[in-house]
Design an enzyme around this catalytic site. Structure first.
Site, mmCIF file in Angstrom:
data_model
loop_
_atom_site.group_PDB
_atom_site.id
_atom_site.type_symbol
_atom_site.label_atom_id
_atom_site.label_comp_id
_atom_site.label_asym_id
_atom_site.label_seq_id
_atom_site.Cartn_x
_atom_site.Cartn_y
_atom_site.Cartn_z
ATOM 1 N N TYR A 155 1.100 1.256 13.640
ATOM 2 C CA TYR A 155 1.603 2.207 12.650
ATOM 3 C C TYR A 155 1.524 3.621 13.248
ATOM 4 O O TYR A 155 0.487 4.004 13.757
ATOM 5 C CB TYR A 155 0.695 2.307 11.437
ATOM 6 C CG TYR A 155 0.222 1.093 10.719
ATOM 7 C CD1 TYR A 155 0.565 0.919 9.385
ATOM 8 C CD2 TYR A 155 -0.621 0.169 11.308
ATOM 9 C CE1 TYR A 155 0.087 -0.170 8.670
ATOM 10 C CE2 TYR A 155 -1.092 -0.924 10.603
ATOM 11 C CZ TYR A 155 -0.736 -1.084 9.274
ATOM 12 O OH TYR A 155 -1.203 -2.151 8.574
ATOM 13 N N HIS B 177 0.820 -1.212 0.000
ATOM 14 C CA HIS B 177 0.000 0.000 0.000
ATOM 15 C C HIS B 177 0.857 1.265 0.000
ATOM 16 O O HIS B 177 1.957 1.280 0.539
ATOM 17 C CB HIS B 177 -0.885 0.041 1.251
ATOM 18 C CG HIS B 177 -1.780 -1.140 1.389
ATOM 19 N ND1 HIS B 177 -2.183 -1.630 2.603
ATOM 20 C CD2 HIS B 177 -2.365 -1.942 0.461
ATOM 21 C CE1 HIS B 177 -2.975 -2.668 2.429
ATOM 22 N NE2 HIS B 177 -3.095 -2.883 1.129
ATOM 23 N N ASP C 198 -6.299 -6.003 -2.424
ATOM 24 C CA ASP C 198 -4.894 -6.370 -2.612
ATOM 25 C C ASP C 198 -4.719 -7.422 -3.705
ATOM 26 O O ASP C 198 -3.726 -7.404 -4.427
ATOM 27 C CB ASP C 198 -4.290 -6.870 -1.297
ATOM 28 C CG ASP C 198 -4.094 -5.743 -0.287
ATOM 29 O OD1 ASP C 198 -4.182 -4.560 -0.671
ATOM 30 O OD2 ASP C 198 -3.856 -6.058 0.899
ATOM 31 N N LYS D 82 5.614 5.968 7.474
ATOM 32 C CA LYS D 82 5.086 5.082 8.503
ATOM 33 C C LYS D 82 6.220 4.532 9.366
ATOM 34 O O LYS D 82 7.215 4.019 8.850
ATOM 35 C CB LYS D 82 4.347 3.904 7.875
ATOM 36 C CG LYS D 82 3.118 4.296 7.087
ATOM 37 C CD LYS D 82 2.500 3.098 6.401
ATOM 38 C CE LYS D 82 1.303 3.535 5.560
ATOM 39 N NZ LYS D 82 0.782 2.434 4.747
#
Length: 185
Positions: free
Chosen positions: A130, A61, A166, A70
Site C-alpha cells: 500500500y 476499511h 472486521d 491508497k
C-alpha cells in the site's frame, strides 16, 4: 502505462508496461508524471506491506476524518481487491468495483480518499503493498461489514478468515452520517 477507469469515478486500475526476458522482469511501479497524466496527482507519505494466507479477508476499511488514498498492488500471490464509494451524496454511493491483483499481472489499483477498501487472498499466500496519501490515524480508523447485503460485493470466497474488528464492523446503513466523507464534485 495504461489507466483503466472503473465504474467508480476516480478509482483506477493501472497496468504498467512490463519488460521481461529469461532473467526476469522490470517495470516502473510508480512514476509521478505518468500518474498525474492518469488523474492521480497525490503525494504518498506512508508505505505498508502485509502478508496473508489463503482465505484471509481484510476490510472494508477507511479513515474519516483524515482520509487516506491508497495505491495498492500485489508483490506475491493473488488477491481480489475491492473499493466501495462511501461518499455521502455521490452518484455512486454504496457501489463497488473489484479487480484481481496478482504478482503476474502487475496491476495497481488506485483507491481515492472517501472510499472503503478491502481484499481477500485467493492464492496460498499474498504479499500486499500500500502507498498511502496520509499517515495512519487510529482515531479516524473505521470500517463497514465485508458482506453487507446492501453493497452486494461478489467476493470469491464465502467464509473468510476475519479479524475480530472486521467481523464486528457495522453495515453501511448503520454508520452515522458524520462518520462518512462528503462527496465533492
Amino acid at each position: 502505462m495504461k489507466a483503466i477507469e472503473t465504474r467508480l469515478t476516480g478509482a483506477v486500475v493501472i497496468e504498467p508496461q512490463v519488460f521481461g526476458d529469461a532473467r526476469g522482469f522490470f517495470y516502473e511501479s510508480y512514476n509521478e508524471a505518468k500518474y498525474r497524466e492518469a488523474g492521480i496527482d497525490r503525494r504518498f507519505v506512508q508505505s505498508n506491506v502485509s502478508r496473508s494466507a489463503r482465505g484471509v479477508l481484510r476490510g472494508l476499511h477507511y479513515q474519516w476524518p483524515n482520509p487516506q488514498g491508497k495505491l495498492v498492488s500485489v508483490l506475491e500471490g493473488e488477491v481480489y481487491d475491492v473499493a466501495v464509494d462511501i461518499r455521502r451524496g455521490s452518484p455512486t454511493f454504496g457501489q463497488w468495483a473489484g479487480v484481481m491483483l496478482t504478482a503476474e499481472n502487475h496491476r495497481h489499483f488506485w483507491i481515492p480518499e472517501g472510499f472503503a477498501h478491502g481484499f481477500c487472498v485467493v492464492s496460498e499466500h499474498a504479499t500486499f503493498a500500500y502507498q498511502c496519501t496520509a499517515l495512519y490515524d487510529a482515531k479516524a480508523d473505521a470500517g463497514i461489514r465485508w458482506n453487507d447485503a446492501a453493497l452486494g460485493i461478489d467476493w470469491p470466497i464465502s467464509e473468510p478468515l476475519l479479524s475480530d474488528k472486521d467481523s464486528k464492523a457495522p453495515l453501511l446503513a448503520d454508520v452515522p452520517a458524520d462518520r462518512l466523507p462528503d462527496y465533492t464534485a
